[in-house]
Scaffold this motif. Structure first.
Motif, PDB file in Angstrom:
ATOM      1  N   GLU A  87       6.789   5.701  -4.421  1.00 55.89           N
ATOM      2  CA  GLU A  87       7.537   5.745  -3.168  1.00 55.89           C
ATOM      3  C   GLU A  87       6.867   6.681  -2.173  1.00 55.89           C
ATOM      4  O   GLU A  87       6.683   6.328  -1.006  1.00 55.89           O
ATOM      5  N   GLU A  88       6.520   7.875  -2.643  1.00 54.20           N
ATOM      6  CA  GLU A  88       5.898   8.875  -1.766  1.00 54.20           C
ATOM      7  C   GLU A  88       4.556   8.386  -1.242  1.00 54.20           C
ATOM      8  O   GLU A  88       4.242   8.565  -0.060  1.00 54.20           O
ATOM      9  N   LYS A  89       3.763   7.765  -2.092  1.00 53.90           N
ATOM     10  CA  LYS A  89       2.440   7.310  -1.666  1.00 53.90           C
ATOM     11  C   LYS A  89       2.538   6.139  -0.687  1.00 53.90           C
ATOM     12  O   LYS A  89       1.789   6.083   0.282  1.00 53.90           O
ATOM     13  N   LEU A  90       3.463   5.211  -0.938  1.00 54.98           N
ATOM     14  CA  LEU A  90       3.650   4.103   0.006  1.00 54.98           C
ATOM     15  C   LEU A  90       4.164   4.622   1.346  1.00 54.98           C
ATOM     16  O   LEU A  90       3.728   4.155   2.402  1.00 54.98           O
ATOM     17  N   ILE A  93       1.244   6.106   3.198  1.00 55.73           N
ATOM     18  CA  ILE A  93       0.373   5.063   3.744  1.00 55.73           C
ATOM     19  C   ILE A  93       1.004   4.442   4.986  1.00 55.73           C
ATOM     20  O   ILE A  93       0.343   4.263   6.014  1.00 55.73           O
ATOM     21  N   MET A  94       2.293   4.124   4.909  1.00 54.86           N
ATOM     22  CA  MET A  94       2.957   3.460   6.038  1.00 54.86           C
ATOM     23  C   MET A  94       3.077   4.378   7.250  1.00 54.86           C
ATOM     24  O   MET A  94       2.937   3.922   8.381  1.00 54.86           O
ATOM     25  N   LEU A 141       5.467   2.976  12.921  1.00 58.29           N
ATOM     26  CA  LEU A 141       4.692   3.247  11.715  1.00 58.29           C
ATOM     27  C   LEU A 141       3.217   3.276  12.088  1.00 58.29           C
ATOM     28  O   LEU A 141       2.783   2.568  12.998  1.00 58.29           O
ATOM     29  N   ALA A 142       2.446   4.049  11.369  1.00 55.29           N
ATOM     30  CA  ALA A 142       1.007   4.050  11.599  1.00 55.29           C
ATOM     31  C   ALA A 142       0.420   2.700  11.209  1.00 55.29           C
ATOM     32  O   ALA A 142      -0.464   2.176  11.869  1.00 55.29           O
ATOM     33  N   THR A 143       0.936   2.138  10.123  1.00 53.67           N
ATOM     34  CA  THR A 143       0.501   0.825   9.652  1.00 53.67           C
ATOM     35  C   THR A 143       1.699  -0.114   9.689  1.00 53.67           C
ATOM     36  O   THR A 143       2.705   0.156   9.039  1.00 53.67           O
ATOM     37  N   ARG A 145       4.155  -2.977   8.669  1.00 47.45           N
ATOM     38  CA  ARG A 145       4.419  -3.459   7.318  1.00 47.45           C
ATOM     39  C   ARG A 145       3.794  -4.821   7.064  1.00 47.45           C
ATOM     40  O   ARG A 145       3.369  -5.103   5.957  1.00 47.45           O
ATOM     41  N   TRP A 146       3.715  -5.674   8.099  1.00 46.44           N
ATOM     42  CA  TRP A 146       3.108  -6.993   7.909  1.00 46.44           C
ATOM     43  C   TRP A 146       1.645  -6.860   7.524  1.00 46.44           C
ATOM     44  O   TRP A 146       1.114  -7.672   6.786  1.00 46.44           O
ATOM     45  N   TYR A 147       0.981  -5.821   8.029  1.00 49.96           N
ATOM     46  CA  TYR A 147      -0.436  -5.618   7.743  1.00 49.96           C
ATOM     47  C   TYR A 147      -0.639  -5.266   6.266  1.00 49.96           C
ATOM     48  O   TYR A 147      -1.490  -5.837   5.583  1.00 49.96           O
ATOM     49  N   LEU A 148       0.180  -4.334   5.774  1.00 50.38           N
ATOM     50  CA  LEU A 148       0.069  -3.920   4.380  1.00 50.38           C
ATOM     51  C   LEU A 148       0.461  -5.060   3.430  1.00 50.38           C
ATOM     52  O   LEU A 148      -0.214  -5.313   2.439  1.00 50.38           O
ATOM     53  N   ILE A 149       1.532  -5.766   3.759  1.00 49.29           N
ATOM     54  CA  ILE A 149       1.979  -6.878   2.914  1.00 49.29           C
ATOM     55  C   ILE A 149       0.936  -7.989   2.901  1.00 49.29           C
ATOM     56  O   ILE A 149       0.641  -8.567   1.862  1.00 49.29           O
TER      57      ILE A 149
END
Length: 178
Positions: A87-90, A93-94, A141-143, A145-149
């Protein structure tokens, strides 16, 4: 082994018949679990019950899909499959990693959690996607969510894992409330 499987099937049917309402309150996670055992013939009764039409004219599974528990970000059924460390790492990243650096971070994260390309471990990526969908709504968000997914979906080579990720996205779309 066959005897143990039969006992598990009987247990699942007994839980369903005795605690149907509580099972339905689990929401989309119930549908996700049932998708994994869809070809087990003895569990056919559960699928028949979900397909039955209520007095309102909708099938029972619609109420399960739109259960409020699916969107409950911090409580309940969804977070049991995601460790606190993940959770913390995701979240890091986000919130902090820009899209240009995402592939390095995700590759590192996949290696840390022992997820190899094309391996069965990729099945847990659907849980990652569910976590991202539920907990990172349309905020700054910096990233995105659609990009990460999208990155996770492109990385996934295991067919069942890809199907589960797409199913998680479909449930998000189906239950979306602005």
């Amino acid at each position: 082994m066959a005897g143990m499987r039969a006992r598990y099937e009987q247990l699942a049917l007994r839980i369903w018949s005795n605690r149907k309402k509580e099972c339905q309150e689990i929401g989309c996670e119930l549908i996700r679990v049932l998708q994994s055992v869809a070809r087990v013939g003895s569990l056919e009764g559960i699928f028949r019950d979900l397909a039955m039409t209520e007095a309102k004219g909708r099938p029972v599974f619609w109420n399960v899909l739109t259960s409020s528990n699916f969107k409950a970000g911090g409580s309940g059924y969804l977070l049991t499959s995601i460790s606190r460390k993940l959770e913390e790492k995701l979240a890091h990243i986000m919130m902090k990693v820009v899209p240009e650096c995402i592939s390095y971070c995700i590759t590192w994260l996949l290696e840390e959690f022992g997820i190899r390309e094309g391996a069965e471990e990729q099945l847990m990526l659907a849980d990652w996607v569910r976590y991202i969908v539920v907990n990172f709504q349309m905020t700054k968000l910096a990233t995105p969510r659609w990009y990460l997914i999208g990155w996770l979906l492109n990385y996934t080579k295991h067919q069942n894992a890809r199907a589960n990720i797409k199913l998680a996205l479909f449930f998000d779309w189906l239950t979306y409330k602005p």
